[in-house]
Design a protein around this motif. Sequence first.
Motif, PDB file in Angstrom:
ATOM      1  N   ILE A 234     -50.478  19.485  -1.285  1.00  0.00           N
ATOM      2  CA  ILE A 234     -51.329  19.274  -0.117  1.00  0.00           C
ATOM      3  C   ILE A 234     -52.736  18.884  -0.544  1.00  0.00           C
ATOM      4  O   ILE A 234     -53.350  17.977   0.025  1.00  0.00           O
ATOM      5  CB  ILE A 234     -51.351  20.540   0.759  1.00  0.00           C
ATOM      6  N   GLU A 235     -53.253  19.564  -1.564  1.00  0.00           N
ATOM      7  CA  GLU A 235     -54.601  19.264  -2.054  1.00  0.00           C
ATOM      8  C   GLU A 235     -54.666  17.858  -2.649  1.00  0.00           C
ATOM      9  O   GLU A 235     -55.648  17.133  -2.435  1.00  0.00           O
ATOM     10  CB  GLU A 235     -55.010  20.306  -3.089  1.00  0.00           C
ATOM     11  N   ASP A 236     -53.644  17.461  -3.392  1.00  0.00           N
ATOM     12  CA  ASP A 236     -53.627  16.123  -3.996  1.00  0.00           C
ATOM     13  C   ASP A 236     -53.581  15.034  -2.931  1.00  0.00           C
ATOM     14  O   ASP A 236     -54.195  13.974  -3.086  1.00  0.00           O
ATOM     15  CB  ASP A 236     -52.418  15.983  -4.928  1.00  0.00           C
ATOM     16  N   ARG A 237     -52.867  15.296  -1.835  1.00  0.00           N
ATOM     17  CA  ARG A 237     -52.810  14.303  -0.760  1.00  0.00           C
ATOM     18  C   ARG A 237     -54.171  14.192  -0.075  1.00  0.00           C
ATOM     19  O   ARG A 237     -54.620  13.084   0.239  1.00  0.00           O
ATOM     20  CB  ARG A 237     -51.734  14.690   0.262  1.00  0.00           C
ATOM     21  N   ARG A 238     -54.838  15.333   0.129  1.00  0.00           N
ATOM     22  CA  ARG A 238     -56.139  15.305   0.787  1.00  0.00           C
ATOM     23  C   ARG A 238     -57.200  14.646  -0.087  1.00  0.00           C
ATOM     24  O   ARG A 238     -58.096  13.968   0.413  1.00  0.00           O
ATOM     25  CB  ARG A 238     -56.559  16.738   1.146  1.00  0.00           C
ATOM     26  N   GLU A 239     -57.099  14.824  -1.396  1.00  0.00           N
ATOM     27  CA  GLU A 239     -58.089  14.262  -2.317  1.00  0.00           C
ATOM     28  C   GLU A 239     -57.795  12.824  -2.720  1.00  0.00           C
ATOM     29  O   GLU A 239     -58.608  12.190  -3.379  1.00  0.00           O
ATOM     30  CB  GLU A 239     -58.160  15.130  -3.577  1.00  0.00           C
ATOM     31  N   GLY A 240     -56.606  12.315  -2.350  1.00  0.00           N
ATOM     32  CA  GLY A 240     -56.267  10.934  -2.654  1.00  0.00           C
ATOM     33  C   GLY A 240     -55.478  10.738  -3.936  1.00  0.00           C
ATOM     34  O   GLY A 240     -55.020   9.627  -4.212  1.00  0.00           O
ATOM     35  N   PHE A 241     -55.297  11.802  -4.721  1.00  0.00           N
ATOM     36  CA  PHE A 241     -54.561  11.654  -5.981  1.00  0.00           C
ATOM     37  C   PHE A 241     -53.097  11.317  -5.733  1.00  0.00           C
ATOM     38  O   PHE A 241     -52.520  10.450  -6.406  1.00  0.00           O
ATOM     39  CB  PHE A 241     -54.663  12.933  -6.809  1.00  0.00           C
ATOM     40  N   LEU A 242     -52.483  11.980  -4.753  1.00  0.00           N
ATOM     41  CA  LEU A 242     -51.067  11.751  -4.498  1.00  0.00           C
ATOM     42  C   LEU A 242     -50.807  10.326  -4.026  1.00  0.00           C
ATOM     43  O   LEU A 242     -49.799   9.717  -4.404  1.00  0.00           O
ATOM     44  CB  LEU A 242     -50.569  12.751  -3.454  1.00  0.00           C
ATOM     45  N   GLN A 243     -51.725   9.783  -3.236  1.00  0.00           N
ATOM     46  CA  GLN A 243     -51.557   8.403  -2.787  1.00  0.00           C
ATOM     47  C   GLN A 243     -51.541   7.450  -3.977  1.00  0.00           C
ATOM     48  O   GLN A 243     -50.758   6.491  -4.019  1.00  0.00           O
ATOM     49  CB  GLN A 243     -52.687   8.005  -1.832  1.00  0.00           C
TER      50      GLN A 243
END
Length: 284
Positions: A108-117
């Motif tokens: 969830i944190e990675d998606r919010r910070e843009g890393f997962l994208q």
Amino acid sequence: MNENAIQSNQSLSPPASHFILSTCTLWKREMVRFLRAKNRVVGALAFPVLIWIMLGFGINNMFKTTGAVVSYGNDSAPQAIGYLEYFFPGMLVMILLFTAIFSVISVIEDRREGFLQGVLVSPASRLAIALGKILGGASLAVGQALILTVLIYPLVGSIPSPLAIIGVALSTIIIAISLTALGLCLAWPMDSTAAFHAIMNIFLMPMWFLCGAIFPVASAPLPMRIIMYANPLTYGYTTISSLLIGTDAQQIPLPLAATIMTVFCIVLVLLAARIASKPRKDGI
């Protein structure tokens, strides 16, 4: 023309080395991220140990006196054990659960910070991303559980046989993978860590409470006993408990518990891979 099409299709299919590299890279990131976050280390270890100490010393004498749990060791006669020893496998399962929760929150944190994208638009497949997360969280959980077992368990219980130790290690690995995969299934569709914590409180923690870690399944009222037998985590706990302290308090044969635990792990890993392979409504 056909040869060009075949070559084009082959170039689009990532080789196995790319898949392994992507998985290992995300696994390594989980390791580094965990070691840099000191609060995660303390939170994943300190709380279960404190619960074990407080409940263990508070209930130990009463639990041993009532003879609620029977241990079958090298002697032919059964022996009553204290709550410190009985609750130790439950503490290990709690450590596995907490570490899995902390590790999948990073989705969830990675998606919010843009890393997962950024990872999702890379050549790495979604299956590799899911496996990297699962193996990373499971590795951390297994490492912590085994370290505490080596350091603490000899102080409260007898050292099991080498074969039992190997069985405990394998069971810990399977349970850790199962819980991390379950956490990933729940966290992947979410955008809020608060929502995930709510799910944890109403779903994941009750799974632990009703797995036999706090009280034996055999001593529970019939309606609760049915729920505990339907809880897949009960069979993971039973496997560790049977191998580590030799109890039959759950009244579940060890081969049956190990089989259900393994099937549960396989199903959850496949489900996590399927959920991660499908794009969300927002495309990520």
